[in-house]
Design a protein around this motif. Sequence first.
Motif, PDB file in Angstrom:
ATOM      1  N   VAL A 114       0.846  -1.187   0.000  1.00 54.78           N
ATOM      2  CA  VAL A 114       0.000   0.000   0.000  1.00 54.78           C
ATOM      3  C   VAL A 114       0.884   1.240   0.000  1.00 54.78           C
ATOM      4  O   VAL A 114       1.812   1.341   0.814  1.00 54.78           O
ATOM      5  N   ALA A 115       0.626   2.161  -0.894  1.00 50.10           N
ATOM      6  CA  ALA A 115       1.313   3.447  -0.873  1.00 50.10           C
ATOM      7  C   ALA A 115       0.363   4.483  -0.286  1.00 50.10           C
ATOM      8  O   ALA A 115      -0.760   4.640  -0.768  1.00 50.10           O
ATOM      9  N   VAL A 116       0.805   5.135   0.786  1.00 53.63           N
ATOM     10  CA  VAL A 116       0.025   6.221   1.369  1.00 53.63           C
ATOM     11  C   VAL A 116       0.710   7.523   0.974  1.00 53.63           C
ATOM     12  O   VAL A 116       1.909   7.684   1.200  1.00 53.63           O
ATOM     13  N   ILE A 117      -0.032   8.410   0.358  1.00 53.07           N
ATOM     14  CA  ILE A 117       0.523   9.690  -0.068  1.00 53.07           C
ATOM     15  C   ILE A 117       0.086  10.744   0.938  1.00 53.07           C
ATOM     16  O   ILE A 117      -1.100  11.004   1.089  1.00 53.07           O
ATOM     17  N   GLU A 129       6.178   8.658  -7.958  1.00 48.16           N
ATOM     18  CA  GLU A 129       5.477   7.740  -8.862  1.00 48.16           C
ATOM     19  C   GLU A 129       6.157   6.375  -8.909  1.00 48.16           C
ATOM     20  O   GLU A 129       5.500   5.365  -9.187  1.00 48.16           O
ATOM     21  N   ASP A 130       7.463   6.323  -8.632  1.00 44.29           N
ATOM     22  CA  ASP A 130       8.139   5.023  -8.600  1.00 44.29           C
ATOM     23  C   ASP A 130       7.626   4.155  -7.446  1.00 44.29           C
ATOM     24  O   ASP A 130       7.620   2.931  -7.533  1.00 44.29           O
ATOM     25  N   VAL A 131       7.224   4.814  -6.370  1.00 46.42           N
ATOM     26  CA  VAL A 131       6.685   4.096  -5.210  1.00 46.42           C
ATOM     27  C   VAL A 131       5.228   3.702  -5.461  1.00 46.42           C
ATOM     28  O   VAL A 131       4.829   2.560  -5.235  1.00 46.42           O
ATOM     29  N   THR A 132       4.451   4.638  -5.974  1.00 41.73           N
ATOM     30  CA  THR A 132       3.021   4.358  -6.145  1.00 41.73           C
ATOM     31  C   THR A 132       2.783   3.337  -7.258  1.00 41.73           C
ATOM     32  O   THR A 132       1.827   2.574  -7.192  1.00 41.73           O
ATOM     33  N   ARG A 133       3.675   3.336  -8.258  1.00 40.83           N
ATOM     34  CA  ARG A 133       3.485   2.432  -9.405  1.00 40.83           C
ATOM     35  C   ARG A 133       3.631   0.951  -9.051  1.00 40.83           C
ATOM     36  O   ARG A 133       3.211   0.099  -9.820  1.00 40.83           O
ATOM     37  N   VAL A 134       4.237   0.644  -7.926  1.00 41.92           N
ATOM     38  CA  VAL A 134       4.359  -0.768  -7.546  1.00 41.92           C
ATOM     39  C   VAL A 134       3.342  -1.139  -6.462  1.00 41.92           C
ATOM     40  O   VAL A 134       3.360  -2.252  -5.941  1.00 41.92           O
ATOM     41  N   ALA A 135       2.454  -0.201  -6.118  1.00 39.33           N
ATOM     42  CA  ALA A 135       1.501  -0.450  -5.036  1.00 39.33           C
ATOM     43  C   ALA A 135       0.232  -1.133  -5.545  1.00 39.33           C
ATOM     44  O   ALA A 135      -0.271  -0.808  -6.612  1.00 39.33           O
ATOM     45  N   ASP A 136      -0.265  -2.093  -4.757  1.00 40.76           N
ATOM     46  CA  ASP A 136      -1.549  -2.729  -5.056  1.00 40.76           C
ATOM     47  C   ASP A 136      -2.691  -1.765  -4.734  1.00 40.76           C
ATOM     48  O   ASP A 136      -3.742  -1.784  -5.359  1.00 40.76           O
ATOM     49  N   ILE A 137      -2.460  -0.959  -3.684  1.00 43.16           N
ATOM     50  CA  ILE A 137      -3.478  -0.009  -3.226  1.00 43.16           C
ATOM     51  C   ILE A 137      -2.786   1.344  -3.036  1.00 43.16           C
ATOM     52  O   ILE A 137      -1.711   1.404  -2.426  1.00 43.16           O
TER      53      ILE A 137
END
Length: 377
Positions: A247-250, A282-290
């Motif tokens: 999960v990526a939390v922004i 975006e490198d972090v969020t692009r590998v997130a399922d959620i």
Amino acid sequence: MRAALSSTLKKVSAAAAARRPRVAFVSSASHHHHRHHQSNKPTKKRKDDYILGPDLPDIWATPGSISPPAESESGATMAVDAELAPTIIDGKSIAEEIKLGIAKEVHRMKDTIKKVPGLAVVLVGQRRDSQTYVRNKIKACEEVGIRSLMAELSEECAEDEVLNAVSEFNQDPSVHGVLVQLPLPQHMDEDTILGAVSLQKDVDGFHPLNMGNLALRGREPLFIPCAAKACIELLLRSGIKLKGKNVAVIGRSNVVGLPTTLLLQRHHATVSVVHAFTNNPEDVTRVADIVISAAGVPNLVRGSWLKRGAIVIDVGTNPIEDPSLEHGYYLRGDVCYEEALQVASAITPVPGGVGPVTVAMLLSNTLDSAKRFYGIS
Ligand SMILES: Nc1nc(=O)c2c([nH]1)NC[C@@H]1CN(c3ccc(C(=O)N[C@@H](CCC(=O)O)C(=O)O)cc3)C=[N+]21
């Protein structure tokens, strides 16, 4: 579990794209950063900057200045592969369902002990969006039979007047929840005022002791912050499992990003936090399922930030001024919705997503507080 949800709520919103008003998403930084989720006070000097790190404000290098994606010509229907049509997670109907359960419990309480839960809201100043949110909260109380009280104070009032209002509600035995609507005016100290809310009535869960207990394993906070709880409810009720998910939390605000991160970890998700100083978020969020976004920057999350099939929870409620509208503003999320629809497998809209469930969680916390106060289960 809501088996019906995914099937009944699948729809493709090409129309929404065509309808979007043409506005320049100029980065009037002051406006965007004054939203409720971000602290807008000048950085305080602390002695232990060395070990805790300097307390830098999260000012995003905002793509808010980038114009939103080109609009499709009005009426044009986008060709969308039926298999890719994402589930629109309907926060409004989930909130209704939760409120129904709360209403039942409130009525039972009224029948058995002749008491109802009470929620007190302290509103300082004239922000139109705050007034709308508070009105929504009070309306939601009425719907489920919770008694609501409100103290309205002027923008220019002294901090002591706010503290007095909080203190009166703290002492009132018919009040089980006390909420100070954020943001407070610039000249007031948020920590002082939030710290004055009785721990047993802190239905927002913002008191440092409640937050600390949320962070510590094996401990139970009295209250969990409403927006964080809403994100988890939306995911769980949509049948999405969290254990082991990336999960990526922004965003890392005290009111949303941080408690959401802590709560996700309690659900055994692997959480990556992206904030204003993250290189290539975006490198972090692009590998997130959620992806859960709570940055307070409209259009921050582009389609290119998402993995195909990602689940997107948009906590952003960014008021965009538009004098031609009745309320003088409309709401945008953090996520570029039209782009996300093309890649996500499920997404929450704004409005109608996290917001209404957040309000339902506030009612739920207030009910829990009253039950604890009267010693019923
Ligand atoms: N102490 C404190 N606690 C909060 O929980 C808190 C706060 N301060 N300050 C402001 C933010 C924002 N917030 C929202 C609640 C409901 C909607 C909501 O109901 N939104 C509707 C539409 C709102 C509208 O009608 O414009 C929706 O998204 O569909 C939005 C945002 C709680 N906040």
